[in-house]
Design a protein around this motif. Structure first.
Motif, PDB file in Angstrom:
ATOM      1  N   PHE A  25     -12.002   5.210  -0.839  1.00 51.15           N
ATOM      2  CA  PHE A  25     -10.874   4.442  -0.309  1.00 51.15           C
ATOM      3  C   PHE A  25      -9.984   5.421   0.433  1.00 51.15           C
ATOM      4  CE2 PHE A  25     -10.146   5.340  -4.824  1.00 51.15           C
ATOM      5  CZ  PHE A  25      -9.058   6.189  -4.757  1.00 51.15           C
ATOM      6  N   ASN A  26      -9.175   4.868   1.269  1.00 52.62           N
ATOM      7  CA  ASN A  26      -8.254   5.673   2.068  1.00 52.62           C
ATOM      8  C   ASN A  26      -6.883   5.011   1.986  1.00 52.62           C
ATOM      9  OD1 ASN A  26      -6.731   6.614   4.470  1.00 52.62           O
ATOM     10  ND2 ASN A  26      -8.617   7.753   4.900  1.00 52.62           N
ATOM     11  N   ILE A  27      -5.957   5.689   1.296  1.00 53.99           N
ATOM     12  CA  ILE A  27      -4.646   5.106   1.074  1.00 53.99           C
ATOM     13  C   ILE A  27      -3.883   4.932   2.378  1.00 53.99           C
ATOM     14  CG2 ILE A  27      -3.615   7.358   0.629  1.00 53.99           C
ATOM     15  CD1 ILE A  27      -2.657   3.971  -0.961  1.00 53.99           C
ATOM     16  N   THR A  28      -4.145   5.821   3.353  1.00 56.10           N
ATOM     17  CA  THR A  28      -3.455   5.700   4.634  1.00 56.10           C
ATOM     18  C   THR A  28      -3.852   4.408   5.337  1.00 56.10           C
ATOM     19  OG1 THR A  28      -3.379   8.108   4.858  1.00 56.10           O
ATOM     20  CG2 THR A  28      -3.014   6.813   6.842  1.00 56.10           C
ATOM     21  N   PRO A  35       3.178  -2.953   7.500  1.00 57.37           N
ATOM     22  CA  PRO A  35       4.224  -2.189   8.199  1.00 57.37           C
ATOM     23  C   PRO A  35       5.462  -1.912   7.353  1.00 57.37           C
ATOM     24  CG  PRO A  35       3.363  -3.924   9.598  1.00 57.37           C
ATOM     25  CD  PRO A  35       2.806  -4.166   8.228  1.00 57.37           C
ATOM     26  N   GLU A  36       5.741  -2.745   6.324  1.00 59.29           N
ATOM     27  CA  GLU A  36       6.952  -2.518   5.511  1.00 59.29           C
ATOM     28  C   GLU A  36       6.857  -1.242   4.663  1.00 59.29           C
ATOM     29  OE1 GLU A  36       4.562  -5.652   3.092  1.00 59.29           O
ATOM     30  OE2 GLU A  36       4.795  -4.978   5.173  1.00 59.29           O
ATOM     31  N   PHE A  37       5.647  -0.621   4.638  1.00 55.74           N
ATOM     32  CA  PHE A  37       5.482   0.629   3.881  1.00 55.74           C
ATOM     33  C   PHE A  37       5.213   1.819   4.814  1.00 55.74           C
ATOM     34  CE2 PHE A  37       3.787  -2.776   1.062  1.00 55.74           C
ATOM     35  CZ  PHE A  37       4.802  -2.756   0.111  1.00 55.74           C
ATOM     36  N   SER A  38       5.581   1.685   6.076  1.00 48.56           N
ATOM     37  CA  SER A  38       5.281   2.743   7.047  1.00 48.56           C
ATOM     38  C   SER A  38       5.965   4.069   6.681  1.00 48.56           C
ATOM     39  CB  SER A  38       5.678   2.294   8.458  1.00 48.56           C
ATOM     40  OG  SER A  38       7.069   2.004   8.510  1.00 48.56           O
ATOM     41  N   ASN A  39       7.205   4.018   6.222  1.00 49.31           N
ATOM     42  CA  ASN A  39       7.903   5.255   5.853  1.00 49.31           C
ATOM     43  C   ASN A  39       7.286   5.888   4.603  1.00 49.31           C
ATOM     44  OD1 ASN A  39       9.622   4.861   8.026  1.00 49.31           O
ATOM     45  ND2 ASN A  39      11.291   3.998   6.780  1.00 49.31           N
ATOM     46  N   PHE A  40       6.940   5.066   3.645  1.00 47.28           N
ATOM     47  CA  PHE A  40       6.292   5.563   2.433  1.00 47.28           C
ATOM     48  C   PHE A  40       4.950   6.208   2.781  1.00 47.28           C
ATOM     49  CE2 PHE A  40       3.518   4.875  -1.274  1.00 47.28           C
ATOM     50  CZ  PHE A  40       4.250   5.502  -2.279  1.00 47.28           C
TER      51      PHE A  40
END
Length: 288
Positions: A25-28, A35-40
Motif C-alpha cells: 500500500f502507499n499512504i501517499t 484533498p482535506e488531508f493534503s497538509n497532513f
C-alpha cells in the motif's frame, strides 16, 4: 533449465507477485484521493514518515484534516515528526474493531514508541469507547486529555492498513522536551466543623459589702463579756451583809487576790468598809 522446472519457477514467481501486490500500500496515494488531508499528507512526506508507513504490513493511521493540523504548523520539522509518529498505530484498527471496545479502553502502541526516544508512556495512545458512537483518543501519559474524537473511516485494506480521521492533533505531554508532570490527585480535605459559639463569660458580680461587726457594749460592772446577760446590780445599804465582829478586811475573798478587781467589786468593797466603820463606831459609843 528443464521443462518441468520452468513452469514451477513461473508459478512460484507469480505467487510472490500476487502476495506482494495484496499486502503493498502507499499512504501517499491513499491520502491524495482526499484533498482535506493534503497538509497532513505533505507533513508525512517531508518527515519521511510515509516510507515508515509503507514498510509496515499492518498499520493504522490517524489522519487529521487541514484545519486541525494547522495547530502544529509553527513547529519544527523534527517536532512535527515526533507528534505525527504518535498518529501511526502499529496494529490494525477499523470501525467495527473499535466499536467492540464499548465501555472499555485500550492502550495502543505507536511508531513513536519504537523510536526509542519516548518517555513516560509518550509512545502510547489511549482509545476509549464511551458508548453511543463516541470513541475518543488521547495520549496515555497520566493526566493527558482524551479529546481527539473519531470522525470517520477514510480507507481500509483488511488487515493491513486502516486510515481513520480524528478531530484534532494528539500531542503527548513533554514531547517537545518540556515535560511537566501532571499534578497528583489530591483528596479534598474535609470541611472544618463549625465551631460552637462560646457563651460570653459572666462578669464577676461585685462582692456584697459586709457591715463591720459592732461589738455589743458590755457593762463595766460585769465580769462576763456575754452581751445577753445583764450586769449584776450594785449592792445597796439595805442589802448589806449581816453584822459580824470580824472586820470585813479579814473575810475570805471570793475572788482570786491576784486578779484585778473589777469596778463592781471595788464598789462592794467600798460600801462594806463604810458599813464596817459605822458598826465599829456604834460599838465604841455604846461602851462608853
Amino acid at each position: 533449465m528443464s521443462s518441468f522446472a520452468q513452469p514451477s519457477f513461473l508459478l512460484f514467481s507469480s505467487f510472490l507477485l500476487l502476495s506482494s501486490t495484496a499486502t503493498a500500500f502507499n499512504i501517499t496515494n491513499i491520502l491524495s484521493k482526499n484533498p482535506e488531508f493534503s497538509n497532513f499528507n505533505q507533513y508525512l512526506n517531508e518527515t519521511g514518515l510515509n516510507r515508515e508507513i509503507n514498510r509496515r504490513s499492518t498499520i493504522t493511521v490517524l489522519a487529521v484534516s487541514n484545519g486541525a493540523v494547522s495547530s502544529i504548523s509553527d513547529k519544527s520539522t523534527d517536532l512535527i515528526k515526533s507528534i505525527l509518529s504518535n498518529h501511526i498505530v502499529l496494529d490494525y484498527y477499523d470501525i467495527p474493531k473499535l466499536q467492540k471496545l464499548k465501555g472499555k479502553s485500550e492502550i495502543l502502541t505507536t511508531l513513536y514508541q519504537s523510536s526509542g526516544v519516548a518517555n513516560n508512556r509518550q509512545g502510547f495512545l489511549n482509545v476509549t469507547n464511551l458508548g453511543n458512537g463516541n470513541i475518543v483518543f488521547g495520549s496515555a501519559v497520566k493526566g493527558a486529555p482524551l479529546d481527539a474524537k473519531l470522525v470517520k473511516l477514510v480507507a481500509s485494506q483488511p488487515f493491513n492498513i486502516s486510515v481513520i480521521e480524528v478531530s484534532s492533533v494528539i500531542v503527548a505531554p513533554g514531547i517537545d522536551g518540556n515535560f511537566t508532570a501532571p499534578p497528583p490527585m489530591m483528596t479534598p480535605a474535609p470541611a472544618p466543623s463549625p465551631l460552637r459559639a462560646k457563651a460570653p463569660r459572666k462578669a464577676n458580680a461585685p462582692k456584697k459589702a459586709q457591715a463591720p461587726e459592732v461589738e455589743s457594749p458590755v457593762d463595766e460592772g460585769s465580769d462576763d463579756t456575754t452581751p445577753s446577760e445583764a450586769p449584776a446590780p450594785s449592792p445597796t445599804p439595805d442589802s448589806a451583809p449581816p453584822k459580824s465582829d470580824t472586820p470585813a478586811a479579814d473575810a475570805p475573798a471570793t475572788e482570786d487576790a491576784t486578779a484585778p478587781a473589777s469596778p463592781a467589786s471595788r464598789a462592794v468593797l467600798s460600801a462594806g468598809g463604810v458599813m464596817g466603820l459605822v458598826l465599829a463606831l456604834t460599838v465604841v459609843f455604846l461602851k462608853f
